[in-house]
Structure formats: structure tokens, C-alpha cells
Scaffold this motif. Structure first.
Motif: not given
Length: 249
Positions: A48, A52, A55-56, A84, A87, A91
Motif C-alpha cells: 500500500q 501511495e 499516486i503522489a 490495494r 486503490t 486511480h
């Protein structure tokens, strides 16, 4: 700038000879996201935390060594697995994963690149395994080898054996692979290096006299996915960022 998902999938499959492996998981695209890829995040495991980070970074794809859907695990999508995958889908991020193909590749593989970083001579494969065997440029003490591994990998290496004894011939396999120790013993090497060790192989190391160095599953498998990401970046002229999320095993 960028590459189409299908183009990248085809290119990686050919580069890594992915279809020739009978693996513990599917190699290639595991979760489908958007078609156009301009930024990729690479890492050892599709945790995860890595998602993330992607995504950032506004990445359209993640490229890892340890992905999902392992043999023997429950096929039910719930809990951590659900979080997971959910997400990724929310996105629209692609997940590519290559396991054994990224261990054994002749230029981008974890085993080859560990040897290169450590300055080991490669003599060939370790029979019956996906590991390698070879030798040091000159004999060194087991204690000195442990220190060099720890420095190169930034990991608290566990060593079974007498640190004062000399080591010349080696066998190694990045990641898990503790049960390859028997093949290393049969090959007559002085030491075996892998990422992890288990209880039964600790006894085998002690009784056989073959040094065992457990140098970290994550630590020994940073090499391949980072090198593959750099290769993809130069081939397609896109932004690829390696994100290191170390674990203590």
C-alpha cells in the motif's frame, strides 16, 4: 512522451522471456489501468505504501518484483488485498510484476547484479536452482564478507559460521531460497548467500560447515526492478522513479 500500456507489456514480456517461466504468480500486467503511461514508479513489493507513492508521483503504472495473486493464497478479494487493488483501480494505475524472470535475467537479474555489486566472479548456475555460483577475487574471512554485504546492502546481515574462517567459493540466490543451501553444500562451496534463513537450514549450515549469510529478502532484491526501471526510462524516454521501502527481513 510516454508509452502505451500494451506496448510496454509486450516489450517487457520479450525482454524478460516471461512466458518461459512456471512461476508462483502471473508475470506481466496484473492490474489494468489507463492506456497511456508517462510516469512509472518501481519498487520491490506492491505494498500500500508503494501505491501511495505512485499516486503522489502521479504515476500511471507501478513496476515491481513482488506483485499479487500468488499460488496457494486465497482468491478472495477482501481486507488488505481489497484495499490495494481498490486503490489501484480508483486511480487507474497499471500494476506490472515480474518475479522469477527478474531474478535470473542475464543483465537485469537480481542474482547477476548482486554479484556485480559485490565483485564476485560468476562461474555458472547452482544446479537445480535459479541461483548462481562463483568465487571471490581473492579469499577473505567470513567476517569481512559479512561486513561488505552489510555495507553494500545497508542491512544487518545474519551469519552462521566462524567469522575467522576463509571464504573463496560461493553460491547465492537473492530473496528467500533458504532451501537451496543443500544444493550449495552439494556443490562444495564455502558459503551460501540468500535473503532469508529458516530454522532447519540454520542446522544444516552448522553441521555442513558451509557459511550462511542471510542478507535480507528486500535488500538483495532491490537490484533487478531498479535496473529494469532505468532500462525502461532510457528506452521509452519516460519518467521512472524507484521508491525504496525497506523491511527488516
Amino acid at each position: 512522451m510516454g508509452v502505451l500500456r500494451n506496448e510496454l507489456e509486450t516489450y517487457l514480456a520479450k525482454l524478460l522471456n516471461a512466458e518461459q517461466f512456471k512461476d508462483y504468480c502471473p508475470n506481466g500486467l496484473q492490474v489494468e489501468g489507463q492506456m497511456q503511461i508517462e510516469r512509472i514508479v518501481t519498487g520491490v513489493t506492491a505494498s500500500q505504501g508503494l501505491i501511495e507513492a505512485a499516486i503522489a508521483h502521479n504515476a500511471q503504472a507501478i513496476l515491481v518484483h513482488h506483485g499479487y495473486f500468488w499460488k496457494g493464497e486465497s482468491p478472495i478479494i477482501k481486507g488488505i488485498k481489497r484495499n490495494r487493488i481498490s486503490t489501484l483501480l480508483q486511480h487507474d494505475i497499471n500494476l506490472f510484476a515480474y518475479h522469477l524472470p527478474l531474478d535470473v535475467h542475464e543483465t537485469l537479474g537480481n542474482n547477476v547484479l548482486l554479484a556485480k555489486d559485490m565483485g564476485w566472479q560468476i562461474d555458472g548456475e547452482l544446479a537445480g536452482t535459479v541461483g548462481l555460483q562463483g568465487q571471490l577475487a581473492e579469499p577473505t574471512s567470513a567476517g569481512e564478507l559479512k561486513t561488505k554485504l552489510a555495507e553494500k546492502l545497508d542491512f544487518n546481515v545474519l551469519h552462521i559460521g566462524d567469522e575467522t574462517r576463509q571464504v573463496k567459493r560461493l553460491a547465492w540466490c537473492t530473496g528467500g531460497a533458504p532451501d537451496y543451501l543443500q544444493q550449495a553444500v552439494d556443490a562444495g562451496v564455502d558459503a551460501f548467500i540468500s535473503g532469508e534463513i529458516n530454522e532447519r537450514t540454520a542446522h544444516l549450515a552448522q553441521e555442513s560447515g558451509v557459511h550462511y549469510f542471510a542478507a535480507g529478502h528486500h535488500a538483495t532484491e532491490r537490484y533487478g526492478v531498479r535496473a529494469l526501471g532505468e532500462h525502461v526510462a532510457s528506452t521509452f524516454d519516460i519518467d521512472v522513479q524507484f521508491v525504496d521501502l525497506p523491511v527488516p527481513v
